[in-house]
Scaffold this active site. Structure first.
Site, PDB file in Angstrom:
ATOM      1  N   ASN A 184       0.847  -1.180   0.000  1.00  0.00           N
ATOM      2  CA  ASN A 184       0.000   0.000   0.000  1.00  0.00           C
ATOM      3  C   ASN A 184       0.890   1.241   0.000  1.00  0.00           C
ATOM      4  O   ASN A 184       1.530   1.541   0.997  1.00  0.00           O
ATOM      5  CB  ASN A 184      -0.895  -0.003   1.249  1.00  0.00           C
ATOM      6  CG  ASN A 184      -1.901   1.106   1.225  1.00  0.00           C
ATOM      7  OD1 ASN A 184      -2.780   1.125   0.374  1.00  0.00           O
ATOM      8  ND2 ASN A 184      -1.793   2.035   2.163  1.00  0.00           N
ATOM      9  N   LYS A 220      -1.796  -1.882  -9.077  1.00  0.00           N
ATOM     10  CA  LYS A 220      -3.231  -1.709  -8.899  1.00  0.00           C
ATOM     11  C   LYS A 220      -3.522  -0.209  -8.794  1.00  0.00           C
ATOM     12  O   LYS A 220      -2.820   0.508  -8.098  1.00  0.00           O
ATOM     13  CB  LYS A 220      -3.677  -2.427  -7.627  1.00  0.00           C
ATOM     14  CG  LYS A 220      -5.157  -2.325  -7.343  1.00  0.00           C
ATOM     15  CD  LYS A 220      -5.514  -3.114  -6.087  1.00  0.00           C
ATOM     16  CE  LYS A 220      -6.972  -2.941  -5.737  1.00  0.00           C
ATOM     17  NZ  LYS A 220      -7.304  -1.586  -5.311  1.00  0.00           N
ATOM     18  N   ASP A 221      -4.528   0.225  -9.493  1.00  0.00           N
ATOM     19  CA  ASP A 221      -5.053   1.593  -9.423  1.00  0.00           C
ATOM     20  C   ASP A 221      -4.148   2.657 -10.043  1.00  0.00           C
ATOM     21  O   ASP A 221      -4.237   3.831  -9.684  1.00  0.00           O
ATOM     22  CB  ASP A 221      -5.396   1.978  -7.970  1.00  0.00           C
ATOM     23  CG  ASP A 221      -6.525   1.128  -7.418  1.00  0.00           C
ATOM     24  OD1 ASP A 221      -7.329   0.621  -8.219  1.00  0.00           O
ATOM     25  OD2 ASP A 221      -6.604   0.970  -6.189  1.00  0.00           O
ATOM     26  N   ASP A 279      -0.953   0.961  -5.759  1.00  0.00           N
ATOM     27  CA  ASP A 279      -0.582  -0.175  -4.917  1.00  0.00           C
ATOM     28  C   ASP A 279       0.071  -1.254  -5.766  1.00  0.00           C
ATOM     29  O   ASP A 279      -0.046  -1.255  -6.991  1.00  0.00           O
ATOM     30  CB  ASP A 279      -1.832  -0.756  -4.227  1.00  0.00           C
ATOM     31  CG  ASP A 279      -2.581   0.305  -3.443  1.00  0.00           C
ATOM     32  OD1 ASP A 279      -1.999   0.852  -2.502  1.00  0.00           O
ATOM     33  OD2 ASP A 279      -3.746   0.595  -3.784  1.00  0.00           O
TER      34      ASP A 279
END
Length: 180
Positions: A96, A128-129, A116
């Site tokens: 994270n 991710k994202d 992430d």
């Protein structure tokens, strides 16, 4: 330093000083180079009203198995440990990206940085994202310079992963929360 078993406050504080989300976490370990906390299943979230809505505002509490959060002072990321299924089988590591945590009298402050890295048990990883980071820049939550720094941290982490280096101990995947 806190003691194992202490319940402390984890706040997400934006650059403008607005603490827009907070929740309680259990201290698992606190030593000079590592803070480990646990966000238990069902732990409620508190969202402070302001100019924007927190991305998790549609959730009242943490759902699913709890999550273990490993973080080192000064690092722009924490490693979250996820489990799945009724037997609570290790699922994956979740890097994270976040502001380095800052201790407070009641706990610590950080801020999620949107991007992430999911790390699977076999060592494969995926971002991710990434597209949401661009959206957050357009919304004004992050500047282009901040987005570059966030992506640089992701590149640093993934380069370490590609080299077969992880700073965390795999034994955290077997950790079990206290019964109470």
């Amino acid at each position: 330093m806190w003691s194992a078993g202490d319940v402390i406050l984890r706040r997400e504080v934006r650059d403008d000083g607005w603490a827009w989300m907070q929740t309680r976490v259990l201290v698992v370990r606190d030593e000079p180079g590592l803070l480990v906390t646990y966000l238990a299943e069902g732990t409620p979230f508190t969202f402070v009203p302001g100019p924007e809505v927190h991305p998790w505002a549609d959730r009242e509490a943490w759902q699913g198995h709890g999550v273990l959060q490993l973080q080192r002072p000064g690092e722009m990321h924490a490693v979250w440990v996820f489990w799945s299924g009724p037997d609570r089988t290790f699922s994956h590591w979740y890097v994270n990206l976040q502001k380095p945590f800052r201790r407070t009298a009641e706990g610590f402050d950080t801020q999620d940085l949107e991007l992430d890295v999911v790390v699977w048990p076999d060592g494969r990883w995926e971002l991710k994202d990434d597209e949401l980071l661009d959206q957050r820049v357009r919304e004004g939550r992050f500047t282009q310079d901040q987005a570059r720094a966030i992506r640089a941290e992701a590149a640093r982490v993934t380069a370490e992963l590609d080299a077969g280096r992880r700073w965390w101990d795999d034994s955290w995947a077997e950790w079990r929360p206290p019964v109470a």
